[in-house]
Design a protein around this motif. Sequence first.
Motif, PDB file in Angstrom:
ATOM      1  N   GLN A  82      -4.274   8.116   9.739  1.00 56.16           N
ATOM      2  CA  GLN A  82      -2.863   8.496   9.656  1.00 56.16           C
ATOM      3  C   GLN A  82      -2.746  10.016   9.783  1.00 56.16           C
ATOM      4  O   GLN A  82      -3.177  10.770   8.922  1.00 56.16           O
ATOM      5  N   ALA A  83      -2.141  10.474  10.888  1.00 52.50           N
ATOM      6  CA  ALA A  83      -2.119  11.909  11.186  1.00 52.50           C
ATOM      7  C   ALA A  83      -1.302  12.695  10.176  1.00 52.50           C
ATOM      8  O   ALA A  83      -1.686  13.805   9.786  1.00 52.50           O
ATOM      9  N   ASP A  84      -0.152  12.149   9.726  1.00 48.12           N
ATOM     10  CA  ASP A  84       0.668  12.863   8.742  1.00 48.12           C
ATOM     11  C   ASP A  84      -0.109  13.093   7.451  1.00 48.12           C
ATOM     12  O   ASP A  84      -0.053  14.169   6.848  1.00 48.12           O
ATOM     13  N   ALA A  85      -0.842  12.060   7.008  1.00 48.59           N
ATOM     14  CA  ALA A  85      -1.620  12.185   5.780  1.00 48.59           C
ATOM     15  C   ALA A  85      -2.727  13.221   5.948  1.00 48.59           C
ATOM     16  O   ALA A  85      -2.990  14.024   5.038  1.00 48.59           O
ATOM     17  N   ALA A  86      -3.388  13.229   7.103  1.00 44.60           N
ATOM     18  CA  ALA A  86      -4.448  14.209   7.347  1.00 44.60           C
ATOM     19  C   ALA A  86      -3.883  15.628   7.337  1.00 44.60           C
ATOM     20  O   ALA A  86      -4.476  16.545   6.748  1.00 44.60           O
ATOM     21  N   PHE A  87      -2.731  15.822   7.972  1.00 45.48           N
ATOM     22  CA  PHE A  87      -2.118  17.151   7.978  1.00 45.48           C
ATOM     23  C   PHE A  87      -1.790  17.600   6.555  1.00 45.48           C
ATOM     24  O   PHE A  87      -2.060  18.740   6.165  1.00 45.48           O
ATOM     25  N   ASN A  88      -1.205  16.700   5.760  1.00 39.88           N
ATOM     26  CA  ASN A  88      -0.840  17.058   4.396  1.00 39.88           C
ATOM     27  C   ASN A  88      -2.070  17.388   3.549  1.00 39.88           C
ATOM     28  O   ASN A  88      -2.036  18.290   2.709  1.00 39.88           O
ATOM     29  N   ARG A 120      -5.371  10.500   0.862  1.00 40.55           N
ATOM     30  CA  ARG A 120      -6.769  10.476   1.297  1.00 40.55           C
ATOM     31  C   ARG A 120      -7.149   9.152   1.994  1.00 40.55           C
ATOM     32  O   ARG A 120      -7.707   9.190   3.097  1.00 40.55           O
ATOM     33  N   PRO A 121      -6.865   7.977   1.395  1.00 40.93           N
ATOM     34  CA  PRO A 121      -7.233   6.738   2.112  1.00 40.93           C
ATOM     35  C   PRO A 121      -6.428   6.536   3.392  1.00 40.93           C
ATOM     36  O   PRO A 121      -6.930   5.936   4.351  1.00 40.93           O
ATOM     37  N   LEU A 122      -5.198   7.037   3.425  1.00 40.30           N
ATOM     38  CA  LEU A 122      -4.405   6.915   4.644  1.00 40.30           C
ATOM     39  C   LEU A 122      -5.002   7.775   5.759  1.00 40.30           C
ATOM     40  O   LEU A 122      -5.065   7.351   6.922  1.00 40.30           O
ATOM     41  N   ALA A 139       0.834  -1.205   0.000  1.00 36.27           N
ATOM     42  CA  ALA A 139       0.000   0.000   0.000  1.00 36.27           C
ATOM     43  C   ALA A 139       0.868   1.253   0.000  1.00 36.27           C
ATOM     44  O   ALA A 139       1.932   1.293   0.628  1.00 36.27           O
ATOM     45  N   GLN A 140       0.424   2.274  -0.724  1.00 34.36           N
ATOM     46  CA  GLN A 140       1.169   3.519  -0.814  1.00 34.36           C
ATOM     47  C   GLN A 140       1.352   4.128   0.574  1.00 34.36           C
ATOM     48  O   GLN A 140       0.484   4.015   1.431  1.00 34.36           O
ATOM     49  N   SER A 141       2.467   4.816   0.762  1.00 32.14           N
ATOM     50  CA  SER A 141       2.785   5.406   2.053  1.00 32.14           C
ATOM     51  C   SER A 141       2.653   6.924   1.981  1.00 32.14           C
ATOM     52  O   SER A 141       2.559   7.516   0.898  1.00 32.14           O
ATOM     53  N   VAL A 142       2.659   7.556   3.169  1.00 33.30           N
ATOM     54  CA  VAL A 142       2.668   9.014   3.226  1.00 33.30           C
ATOM     55  C   VAL A 142       3.861   9.553   2.451  1.00 33.30           C
ATOM     56  O   VAL A 142       3.756  10.544   1.721  1.00 33.30           O
ATOM     57  N   ARG A 143       4.996   8.890   2.561  1.00 35.97           N
ATOM     58  CA  ARG A 143       6.189   9.384   1.874  1.00 35.97           C
ATOM     59  C   ARG A 143       6.073   9.279   0.357  1.00 35.97           C
ATOM     60  O   ARG A 143       6.648  10.100  -0.367  1.00 35.97           O
ATOM     61  N   ALA A 144       5.336   8.292  -0.122  1.00 28.27           N
ATOM     62  CA  ALA A 144       5.101   8.238  -1.559  1.00 28.27           C
ATOM     63  C   ALA A 144       4.317   9.467  -2.016  1.00 28.27           C
ATOM     64  O   ALA A 144       4.576  10.033  -3.078  1.00 28.27           O
TER      65      ALA A 144
END
Length: 292
Positions: free
Chosen positions: A50-56, A43-45, A20-25
């Motif tokens: 996933q807090a990092d994904a939500a922040f981004n 978005r799915p993260l 599965a794709q990561s925040v870093r991807a």
Amino acid sequence: MRNGLLLALVLLASASPAPAQSVRAGIDAWSAGKPDEAVAIWRPLAAKGQADAAFNLGQAYKLGRGVPADLAEAQRYYEQAAKAGHLEAQTSLGLLLFQNGNRTAALRWLKAASDSGEPRAMLVYGTALFNGDGVAEDRVRAYALVSRAAAQGLAPARATLDEMNQLIPLEERQKGVAMAQRLVNSGGPSAKPTKTAPAKVAAAPAAKPPVPGTPGPAASGAFRIQLGAFGTPAAAQRLFGQLGASLRGARMTLVPSGTMTRLQAGPYATRADAAAACAALRPQPCFPVPAR
């Protein structure tokens, strides 16, 4: 005295079938100029907590990159990440709420981030403590917080500390320094924060080029932006000069307030235009006010 997405670059996985794709991807896609792809990864993260994904995602909605600009959605994602303890999200949420006029909630989030040592939050919350603006005045703690933000290299904090040095008696400054040291030693507010995310908002300089598309000042309007309160008109004028082109031709207004002088600029046709002008000046403390 009293307001970008800088993301760490990493290598993508190989072209072979991948997990599965990561925040870093998503970070790499964003940095490669593919914000749509980054948003699709995050978005799915974020939906999985996933807090990092939500922040981004909050940053993407605030900037209007990969998605239409939508401050309500930005606030929603910032809040998701902030509740998970994401320091940059807590600070960004506090600043957004502050600019939208919800100062009670804004200061609550800024205090939380300040208590964890986030430098922008320490500057803004320390400034509020100094002015007694929405919180009880506490100049010793204000000096402690702003001095620690300055020690972490935040340029507006250094400028604010210079002003405080002229306004606060030596004895109180010494108490503030001692408090800052105690907080560092105890791991409390003013300790260097532990990063919870690879994505980070960069601390902007005191003056920077205006963000394209940001509404500029109008010939007349019902709102201004307030940039701080100072012990002397000259100090307010110095900050106005330092902000330079970032103000895009806004006119300076000095408003006496007891022994202080409030620095305002404008006018702006609407509160939204004033809030957008504040956002372009971040992390300079700034909020819309009625032009009286």
